[in-house]
Scaffold this active site. Structure first.
Site, mmCIF file in Angstrom:
data_model
loop_
_atom_site.group_PDB
_atom_site.id
_atom_site.type_symbol
_atom_site.label_atom_id
_atom_site.label_comp_id
_atom_site.label_asym_id
_atom_site.label_seq_id
_atom_site.Cartn_x
_atom_site.Cartn_y
_atom_site.Cartn_z
ATOM 1 N N CYS A 1 0.846 -1.201 0.000
ATOM 2 C CA CYS A 1 0.000 0.000 0.000
ATOM 3 C C CYS A 1 0.878 1.247 0.000
ATOM 4 C CB CYS A 1 -0.879 0.045 1.262
ATOM 5 S SG CYS A 1 -2.144 -1.220 1.309
ATOM 6 N N GLN B 1 -9.977 -8.923 -12.878
ATOM 7 C CA GLN B 1 -9.896 -7.624 -12.207
ATOM 8 C C GLN B 1 -9.814 -7.889 -10.707
ATOM 9 O OE1 GLN B 1 -9.589 -4.901 -13.930
ATOM 10 N NE2 GLN B 1 -10.458 -5.329 -15.950
ATOM 11 N N ASN C 1 -14.803 -10.642 -19.466
ATOM 12 C CA ASN C 1 -15.410 -9.856 -18.382
ATOM 13 C C ASN C 1 -16.362 -8.768 -18.903
ATOM 14 O OD1 ASN C 1 -15.544 -8.891 -15.590
ATOM 15 N ND2 ASN C 1 -14.145 -7.256 -16.205
ATOM 16 N N CYS D 1 -5.477 1.078 -16.975
ATOM 17 C CA CYS D 1 -4.854 1.009 -15.647
ATOM 18 C C CYS D 1 -3.661 1.951 -15.583
ATOM 19 C CB CYS D 1 -4.448 -0.424 -15.311
ATOM 20 S SG CYS D 1 -3.358 -1.145 -16.536
HETATM 21 C C1 LIG Z 1 -6.197 -5.182 -18.176
HETATM 22 S S1 LIG Z 1 -6.360 -6.817 -18.751
HETATM 23 C C2 LIG Z 1 -8.058 -6.799 -19.235
HETATM 24 C C3 LIG Z 1 -8.755 -8.114 -19.351
HETATM 25 C C4 LIG Z 1 -10.281 -8.072 -19.434
HETATM 26 N N1 LIG Z 1 -10.782 -6.998 -20.235
HETATM 27 C C5 LIG Z 1 -10.902 -8.041 -18.054
HETATM 28 O O1 LIG Z 1 -11.597 -7.081 -17.739
HETATM 29 O O2 LIG Z 1 -10.740 -9.015 -17.299
HETATM 30 C C6 LIG Z 1 -5.462 -6.726 -20.217
HETATM 31 C C7 LIG Z 1 -5.508 -7.944 -21.073
HETATM 32 O O3 LIG Z 1 -4.678 -7.706 -22.222
HETATM 33 C C8 LIG Z 1 -4.085 -8.923 -22.582
HETATM 34 N N2 LIG Z 1 -2.921 -8.621 -23.416
HETATM 35 C C9 LIG Z 1 -1.713 -8.166 -23.003
HETATM 36 N N3 LIG Z 1 -0.892 -8.014 -24.062
HETATM 37 C C10 LIG Z 1 -1.599 -8.367 -25.163
HETATM 38 C C11 LIG Z 1 -1.297 -8.432 -26.547
HETATM 39 N N4 LIG Z 1 -0.094 -8.098 -27.001
HETATM 40 N N5 LIG Z 1 -2.264 -8.826 -27.409
HETATM 41 C C12 LIG Z 1 -3.484 -9.161 -26.943
HETATM 42 N N6 LIG Z 1 -3.834 -9.139 -25.647
HETATM 43 C C13 LIG Z 1 -2.900 -8.762 -24.749
HETATM 44 C C14 LIG Z 1 -3.751 -9.588 -21.257
HETATM 45 O O4 LIG Z 1 -3.582 -10.981 -21.425
HETATM 46 C C15 LIG Z 1 -4.985 -9.207 -20.424
HETATM 47 O O5 LIG Z 1 -5.963 -10.209 -20.499
#
Ligand SMILES: C[S@@+](CC[C@H](N)C(=O)[O-])C[C@H]1O[C@@H](n2cnc3c(N)ncnc32)[C@H](O)[C@@H]1O
Length: 448
Positions: A82, A269, A303, A393
C-alpha cells in the site's frame, strides 16, 4: 570514500507524486518525500544509498494535513503493498481523479465536465496477489508477505487489511507451513487467488516436493478449505496438490446473470465489487442495441464481452493469451451466450497489419499499462465505431491515446470515470468514452 548523509531539513509539501510521495521544492530542487502529504510542513530526512538525494522520508510532522489519517496496518510505510493508507479514503479518490485530469492536461486535453467515481468497500478487496517467501534465520525463519517499498526484502505479514478475507485468515499460518516442508528455502513465492466459491494457493517450488510435503500441503488445504497447487517452473507446470481435481474459481456479475470461471493464474480484475460497477458503467455508456456489433480488444476471459453480448447482435473478443481465450469461449458456453466469439491474437504484433479489424459499431478496449496506440491507429483507418470505451490502468497512456483519438478529429471525449479498483495503493483505474465525430469541421457527432 563514503559520502556523508545530507542533513535533515524542513520542507513544505506542495503535491503528491503518482506513487503517493509528497512533492517539495527546496532551493530549486524537487524532493519526493515519503510519508508526507500536500499542505504539510515536515522534517525531511534525505534517503541514503541513492545516487540522487532528491528522495527523502518525512521524519517529523510540524503541521498535519486535515486529510491525514492513521494507517490501520502496523507495517504501512515499510510494506510495498500500500502507498496511501495515511490519506483518508475520499482524499485518495480525489487524488486519483486529479492525477487523471493532470495526465490529460499534459496531453493538451482540458476536461472540465465531472469525472465520475466508482468506489466500493476499501478494505479486504484484493482477490489476487503474489506473496514473497524468504528464509531469513536472523529474523526468526520463514517470512511471507509483500516486498518492502523500493527493496526486494519481504515485509512479514500475519494479517493484511486489503487482501481477501479468506487469505487474510491463513496468512499467519503460512510461515509455519512453509517451514515444515522439506525445502523451505526453495519456496520463493505463493500466489493467491480468491474466487467466490474457493480460494487457491500456488506454491512455487525450486526443488521437487516430497511425498511428505504433498501430505502437509494436502492437510493444510483440507483444514483451511483451500485449493492447493505446486508450481515447479513456468505457469504451464502448475499442478494441483489438493484436491486432485480442483474446481475452477468463480465470480459473478449478478446484473447480467453471469458467472465467470477462471484459473488461479488467469487475469481477473482485482476488486470484485468495483469490477461489477465498472462493467455496468461501461456497458451503459456504450448504449448497446440489438443491431450493434461490438469488438472487445484485450478481452481476457470475457469480463466485458459477455455482459455486452446480453445486449448486442454479436460480440467479438480478441485477446493475446490463448488460455484466456479458451476460458472466454467456455464462459460463453457455460452461460448460454451464443452470440460471442473469441480469437487469440497478439494485438501488439507489427505483423498484425495483415489482419483487418472487424467492422463494428461499438468498440471496447482494456489494454495493459502500455496502452493501445498502435491498435487505435488501425481503428482510425478501419472500422471507426460510433462509440469507443477505453478502460485503462495507466492514466499516462490513456491520456496519450485520448490525445491521438481527439487530435485525429475522429473522436471526442464524452465521459470519464475513475474506478477505485486498488484502494490504499497508488494504482489508478479509469475509463473513458469517446464518440465518433462525423463532421470534424463543426465538431458535431452523429447521435445514437
Ligand atoms: C487489463 S487486462 C483486461 C482483461 C479483461 N478486459 C478483463 O476485464 O478481465 C489486459 C488484457 O490484455 C491482454 N494482453 C496483453 N498483451 C496483449 C497483446 N499483445 N495482445 C493481446 N492481448 C494482450 C492480457 O492478457 C490481459 O488479459
Amino acid at each position: 570514500m563514503k559520502r556523508r548523509p545530507a542533513a535533515p531539513f524542513t520542507a513544505e509539501i506542495e503535491g503528491l507524486t503518482h506513487d503517493g510521495r509528497g512533492i517539495s521544492r527546496v532551493e530549486g530542487k524537487v524532493w519526493f518525500v515519503e510519508g508526507a502529504l500536500p499542505g504539510e510542513t515536515v522534517l525531511v530526512r534525505p534517503m541514503r544509498g541513492r545516487r540522487s538525494y532528491s528522495l527523502g522520508r518525512a521524519e517529523k510532522l510540524f503541521s498535519e494535513s486535515s486529510e491525514r489519517c492513521t494507517p490501520c496496518c502496523p507495517v504501512f510505510g515499510t510494506c510495498g503493498g500500500c502507498a496511501l493508507q495515511h490519506l483518508e479514503h475520499n482524499a485518495q479518490v480525489n487524488f486519483k481523479r486529479q492525477t487523471l485530469l493532470e495526465a490529460l492536461q499534459k496531453e493538451g486535453i482540458a476536461w472540465t465536465a465531472p469525472v465520475e467515481v466508482i468506489s466500493a468497500e476499501p478494505w479486504h478487496y484484493r482477490r489476487k496477489a503474489r506473496l514473497g517467501v524468504r528464509l531469513v534465520p536472523k529474523k526468526g525463519g520463514i517470512l511471507v508477505g509483500f516486498r518492502e517499498r523500493h527493496s526486494s526484502y519481504i515485509t512479514p505479514l500475519t494479517t493484511c487489511p486489503v487482501i481477501h478475507p479468506s487469505v487474510d485468515s491463513i496468512l499467519a499460518a503460512l510461515p509455519e507451513l512453509v517451514e515444515s516442508l522439506s525445502v523451505p528455502s526453495r519456496i520463493p513465492q505463493i500466489e493467491v487467488a480468491a474466487g467466490e466459491n474457493a480460494t487457491a494457493l500456488i506454491f512455487r517450488h525450486l526443488s521437487p516436493l516430497t511425498e511428505e510435503d504433498v501430505a502437509k500441503l494436502t492437510h493444510f488445504g483440507r483444514v483451511n478449505n483451500m485449493l492447493m497447487y505446486g508450481q515447479a517452473n513456468g505457469p504451464d507446470s502448475i499442478q494441483p496438490v489438493y484436491p486432485p481435481d480442483p474446481a475452477l474459481l468463480q465470480y459473478a456479475l449478478p446484473d447480467f446473470s453471469l458467472t465467470f470461471y477462471f484459473r488461479a493464474t488467469s487475469f481477473v480484475q482485482v476488486n470484485a465489487l468495483v469490477n461489477q460497477q465498472l462493467v455496468g458503467t461501461v456497458i451503459d455508456w456504450l448504449a448497446i442495441g440489438p443491431d450493434d456489433r461490438l469488438l472487445d480488444l484485450f478481452c481476457g476471459i470475457g469480463n466485458f464481452s459477455l455482459p455486452a453480448a446480453r445486449l448486442a447482435r454479436q460480440v467479438i473478443g480478441v485477446e493475446g493469451d490463448a488460455t484466456l481465450v479458451q476460458l472466454a469461449a467456455e464462459n460463453a458456453r457455460w452461460n448460454g451466450v451464443k452470440n460471442a466469439v473469441f480469437e487469440a491474437r497478439d494485438l501488439f504484433d507489427p505483423e498484425l497489419n495483415h489482419w483487418r479489424l472487424p467492422e463494428c459499431s461499438r468498440l471496447l478496449l482494456d489494454p495493459p499499462r502500455t496502452g493501445a496506440l498502435e491498435v487505435l491507429k488501425r481503428v482510425i483507418n478501419g472500422p471507426k465505431p460510433q462509440l469507443l470505451a477505453y478502460v485503462s490502468c495507466n492514466p499516462a497512456t490513456l491520456a496519450r491515446d485520448a490525445r491521438f483519438l481527439t487530435e485525429s478529429q475522429s473522436y471526442r471525449l464524452e465521459r470519464l470515470t475513475v474506478a477505485d479498483m486498488f484502494p490504499h495503493t497508488a494504482h489508478i483505474e479509469s475509463a473513458a468514452l469517446f464518440r465518433r465525430v462525423d463532421n470534424p469541421g463543426t465538431g458535431v457527432s452523429e447521435k445514437g
